[in-house]
Every structure is written in C-alpha cells, then in structure tokens.
Design a protein around this motif. Structure first.
Motif, short mmCIF file in Angstrom:
data_model
loop_
_atom_site.label_atom_id
_atom_site.label_comp_id
_atom_site.label_asym_id
_atom_site.label_seq_id
_atom_site.Cartn_x
_atom_site.Cartn_y
_atom_site.Cartn_z
N GLU A 103 0.88 -1.16 0.00
CA GLU A 103 0.00 0.00 0.00
C GLU A 103 0.91 1.21 0.00
O GLU A 103 1.78 1.34 0.88
CB GLU A 103 -0.88 0.01 1.26
CG GLU A 103 -2.00 -1.01 1.20
CD GLU A 103 -2.77 -1.11 2.52
OE1 GLU A 103 -3.70 -1.93 2.58
OE2 GLU A 103 -2.42 -0.39 3.48
N LEU A 104 0.70 2.08 -0.96
CA LEU A 104 1.59 3.22 -1.13
C LEU A 104 1.66 4.07 0.14
O LEU A 104 2.74 4.51 0.54
CB LEU A 104 1.09 4.05 -2.32
CG LEU A 104 2.08 4.98 -3.02
CD1 LEU A 104 3.32 4.23 -3.47
CD2 LEU A 104 1.39 5.61 -4.24
N ASP A 105 0.49 4.25 0.79
CA ASP A 105 0.48 5.17 1.93
C ASP A 105 0.63 4.44 3.27
O ASP A 105 0.49 5.05 4.32
CB ASP A 105 -0.79 6.02 1.92
CG ASP A 105 -2.04 5.19 2.26
OD1 ASP A 105 -1.92 3.95 2.45
OD2 ASP A 105 -3.14 5.78 2.31
N ASN A 106 0.91 3.15 3.23
CA ASN A 106 1.03 2.41 4.49
C ASN A 106 2.23 2.91 5.29
O ASN A 106 3.34 3.06 4.75
CB ASN A 106 1.17 0.91 4.21
CG ASN A 106 0.94 0.07 5.44
OD1 ASN A 106 1.70 0.15 6.40
ND2 ASN A 106 -0.11 -0.72 5.42
N ILE A 107 1.98 3.15 6.56
CA ILE A 107 3.01 3.75 7.41
C ILE A 107 4.23 2.84 7.58
O ILE A 107 5.35 3.29 7.80
CB ILE A 107 2.39 4.15 8.77
CG1 ILE A 107 3.42 4.81 9.68
CG2 ILE A 107 1.76 2.96 9.47
CD1 ILE A 107 2.80 5.45 10.90
N ASN A 108 4.01 1.53 7.41
CA ASN A 108 5.13 0.59 7.53
C ASN A 108 5.91 0.38 6.25
O ASN A 108 6.91 -0.34 6.23
CB ASN A 108 4.61 -0.78 7.99
CG ASN A 108 4.05 -0.71 9.39
OD1 ASN A 108 4.63 -0.08 10.25
ND2 ASN A 108 2.90 -1.33 9.58
N ARG A 109 5.44 0.99 5.17
CA ARG A 109 6.14 0.76 3.90
C ARG A 109 7.49 1.49 3.90
O ARG A 109 7.55 2.70 4.04
CB ARG A 109 5.30 1.24 2.72
CG ARG A 109 6.00 1.01 1.39
CD ARG A 109 5.21 1.52 0.21
NE ARG A 109 5.03 2.96 0.21
CZ ARG A 109 5.95 3.83 -0.20
NH1 ARG A 109 7.11 3.42 -0.63
NH2 ARG A 109 5.68 5.12 -0.17
N PRO A 110 8.58 0.75 3.71
CA PRO A 110 9.87 1.42 3.63
C PRO A 110 9.90 2.29 2.36
O PRO A 110 9.21 1.98 1.39
CB PRO A 110 10.87 0.27 3.50
CG PRO A 110 10.14 -0.96 3.94
CD PRO A 110 8.70 -0.71 3.61
N PRO A 111 10.68 3.34 2.36
CA PRO A 111 10.79 4.15 1.14
C PRO A 111 11.49 3.35 0.05
O PRO A 111 12.23 2.42 0.35
CB PRO A 111 11.66 5.34 1.58
CG PRO A 111 12.41 4.85 2.77
CD PRO A 111 11.53 3.84 3.44
N LEU A 112 11.25 3.71 -1.18
CA LEU A 112 11.94 3.02 -2.28
C LEU A 112 13.44 3.25 -2.18
O LEU A 112 14.23 2.36 -2.43
CB LEU A 112 11.39 3.51 -3.62
CG LEU A 112 11.87 2.75 -4.84
CD1 LEU A 112 11.53 1.26 -4.74
CD2 LEU A 112 11.29 3.34 -6.11
N GLY A 113 13.82 4.45 -1.79
CA GLY A 113 15.24 4.72 -1.61
C GLY A 113 15.96 4.92 -2.93
O GLY A 113 15.35 5.27 -3.93
N ASN A 114 17.25 4.65 -2.91
CA ASN A 114 18.09 5.03 -4.03
C ASN A 114 18.18 3.95 -5.12
O ASN A 114 19.11 3.15 -5.15
CB ASN A 114 19.48 5.36 -3.49
CG ASN A 114 20.23 6.27 -4.42
OD1 ASN A 114 20.00 6.25 -5.63
ND2 ASN A 114 21.13 7.07 -3.88
N MET A 115 17.21 3.97 -6.03
CA MET A 115 17.21 2.99 -7.11
C MET A 115 18.39 3.17 -8.06
O MET A 115 18.88 2.21 -8.65
CB MET A 115 15.90 3.09 -7.92
CG MET A 115 14.82 2.15 -7.48
SD MET A 115 15.36 0.43 -7.25
CE MET A 115 15.68 -0.12 -8.93
N ALA A 116 18.84 4.42 -8.21
CA ALA A 116 19.96 4.68 -9.12
C ALA A 116 21.20 3.92 -8.65
O ALA A 116 21.90 3.30 -9.46
CB ALA A 116 20.23 6.18 -9.19
N GLU A 117 21.45 3.94 -7.36
CA GLU A 117 22.62 3.22 -6.81
C GLU A 117 22.49 1.71 -7.06
O GLU A 117 23.41 1.06 -7.53
CB GLU A 117 22.74 3.45 -5.30
CG GLU A 117 23.17 4.84 -4.89
CD GLU A 117 24.60 5.17 -5.31
OE1 GLU A 117 25.47 4.30 -5.18
OE2 GLU A 117 24.81 6.29 -5.78
N SER A 118 21.32 1.17 -6.69
CA SER A 118 21.12 -0.27 -6.84
C SER A 118 21.30 -0.69 -8.29
O SER A 118 22.03 -1.64 -8.60
CB SER A 118 19.73 -0.69 -6.37
OG SER A 118 19.66 -0.62 -4.95
#
Ligand SMILES: Nc1ncnc2c1ncn2[C@@H]1O[C@H](COP(=O)(O)OP(=O)(O)OP(=O)(O)O)[C@@H](O)[C@H]1O
Ligand SMILES: [Mg+2]
Lengths: 183, 118
Positions: A103-118
């Motif tokens: 769920e996009l707005d779920n409070i437990n959802r970790p941020p996507l973060g740095n996809m460029a690095e990965s």
C-alpha cells in the motif's frame, strides 16, 4: 532493509546467481490505487513448484555456504507489513517472476530509496547480464536499459567506470521528474 | 538515434574489451552481495569502489559482485584476487576502507593486513 531498493538489489542478486542473462525490474506507483508494485523477472534457471512453495521459508536455500536464505523472506515480510504481499511465479529452465505489492500510503512501507545506486551498481557488477528498468507513476514513466552505459562508453571511448556517475545522475533526475509529491 | 542492433554491437564490443581486460587485469575485486552483505552496507561499498576506479582512472582492474560468502558477521566483505590467483578477503569493509583498499592494495600492492579476514 531500510530501503526497498536494497531488497530489489538482493532479489536481483538471486537472479544473477540463478545464471540469468536478462533481468527486468518494473516498478509501478499508483496513487489513484494506493499501490506500489515491484516486479523482478529473470530468465535464470527457475524453480519447480515444490521449491517455490518452500522458497519463502528462511530455512530454504541452495547455498552451500550457510543454511538459511533470507532475501525472499525479508522482502515478503516487508510487503505483508505494508498491506501487500509477495508472489513467485517460476518455471525450471525458463525463469522466475517475483512480484511484491505494497500500500503506497502504508506507514510501515519502507521508502523506495536510491534505485539509481542499486541499478547502476548491478549493471557494472554483472556486465554479462542485460538489465531493463521500467518505472511508471501517475505522472509519467521511465525506461532505462543497461545498453545506455555501453553506448556512452563506446561513444566517448571512455571506461565503464566513468559512466557510473553520469548514469546515476541521469536516473536520479528522470526519477524526480516522474515522482509524485508524497513519495 | 541508435537501433537496438547497433547497441547490441556496441555492447558486444565493450564486453570484448572488458573480457580482454579481465584476462589481463592485474586485480579482480568482488563485493559480496548476499542479503547479509546488503543489509550491512555492501551497496555503498560497491559505490565507493566504482567511484575510486573512475577518479583514479584505473583500467586494469575488474570489479564484480558475488553472492554471499557465508560469514554474515564479517559483512560487508570484499575479495581482491591478484595476478597469481591469490585471493585476499577483507571483512567489515566500510566505504572508507574500500577506498583505502583501492589506494593501497590495488594501486600500491600493499595488503591492509589489519583488515584481512582469516
Ligand atoms: N530468481 C531465482 N531463480 C532461481 N532460484 C531462485 C531465485 N530466487 C531465489 N531462488 C532460490 O531460492 C532460494 C532462497 O532465496 P533467498 O533469496 O530467500 O535466500 P538465498 O539467496 O539463498 O540467501 P540470501 O538471500 O540470504 O543471501 C535460493 O537459495 C535459490 O535456490
Ligand atoms: Mg538471496
């Protein structure tokens, strides 16, 4: 994992270890549906049905170096805590598809973060694998192919390592363009 | 605009160049990217190594990622394989240490004994 982009790096590493030569990473963010979907598809050796049903068990691993495999279980945990789930489709000799939803707005959802690095680290660390990254949002979409780095390298007659920073910068900029405000 | 076939050809050429480099590479560096490695910060270690390769204009070194080496408490781990296939394994590598490995081990052939994992 603090960022979903780290889980993605981890799941794609499974694909590489399964001797995939092509990997597609597809991310879809839909505010209208309150949905974040991450799909990782490879043409690696695949798993049979019985194995798939056990692959999410942390004690299931084909590693010889240790007896637990955490990657898939962690990713599933993250999805389930965020009101979503994880699904694996796989066929021996054909490949695998791992789909995680959140769920996009779920409070437990970790941020996507740095996809460029990965992504760029994956491309440079496994040059024999062809990567394709697709990212769709309500505001637009992005498509990045690992050929980009090689084309740049050939054009400028430079080293692959010199393409790392430009590739990361380009990806960050493109992602910002299609990002929603709340993400 | 390049066609896909052009790009394929370019990539094949680049790959060939890199394969030659791999063979003639003085050192091969691999960063362990299993789950424990990633959780312990292996992505930033990889980024630091790639950054140093470009900054120092190093060409005779091949950088790859591998899976887990089985020593989770020692992650992130980096292996440096030398010209005679002798491999040195470093444990608990921070991005700063990774940069030092490039500067000392890779460029000056000086193994960082204090950080070698046995
Ligand atoms: N894409 C894939 N293709 C083929 N087999 C896979 C794939 N992903 C996972 N597997 C199988 O499922 C097992 C469990 O994967 P998981 O990522 O959970 O743990 P692991 O990779 O063994 O170890 P860890 O992720 O902790 O470093 C793997 O050992 C592998 O046999
Ligand atoms: Mg794994």
């Amino acid at each position: 994992m603090r960022e979903l982009s780290l889980n993605i790096l981890d799941i794609v590493t499974n694909s590489i270890e399964a001797e995939a030569t092509r990997v597609i990473i597809a991310i879809e963010e839909r505010q209208s549906q309150n949905l974040l979907r991450i799909r990782i598809k490879d043409n690696g050796r695949g798993m049979d049905e019985e194995f798939v049903s056990k692959a999410l068990d942390p004690f299931m691993t084909t590693r010889t170096t240790r007896s637990v495999g955490m990657g898939l279980s962690l990713f599933r945990q993250s999805a389930e805590q965020s009101g979503g789930d994880l699904d694996i489709q796989s066929q021996p000799g054909v490949g695998s598809l791992v789909t995680a939803t959140f769920e996009l707005d779920n409070i437990n959802r970790p941020p996507l973060g740095n996809m460029a690095e990965s992504l760029v680290n994956l491309i440079v660390g496994s040059i024999d694998v062809h990567f394709c990254y697709l990212h769709k949002t309500d505001f637009g979409h992005l498509c990045f192919d690992s050929y980009w780095l090689f084309a740049r390298m050939a054009e400028s007659e430079s080293d692959i390592y010199d393409q790392v920073a430009p590739a990361k910068r380009l990806l960050r900029e493109k992602l910002k363009e299609i990002k929603s405000k709340s993400f | 605009m390049k066609t896909l076939a052009d790009l394929r050809a370019i990539k094949e050429k680049a790959k060939m160049e890199m394969a030659t480099r791999e063979q003639s590479a003085k050192y091969r560096i691999s960063v362990a990217m299993g789950t424990c490695g990633i959780a312990a910060g292996a992505r930033n270690v990889m980024s630091a190594i790639l950054d140093e390769m470009s900054k120092r204009n190093i060409q005779d070194v091949h950088v790859t990622q591998t899976g887990c080496l089985g020593y989770c408490d020692q992650e992130p781990m980096v292996q440096v394989t030398g010209p005679h296939n002798n491999t040195i394994t470093y444990g608990k590598v921070s991005p700063e240490l990774a940069r030092k490995i490039i500067a000392e081990h890779v460029q000056r052939d000086k193994v960082l004994a204090d950080h070698v994992f046995k």
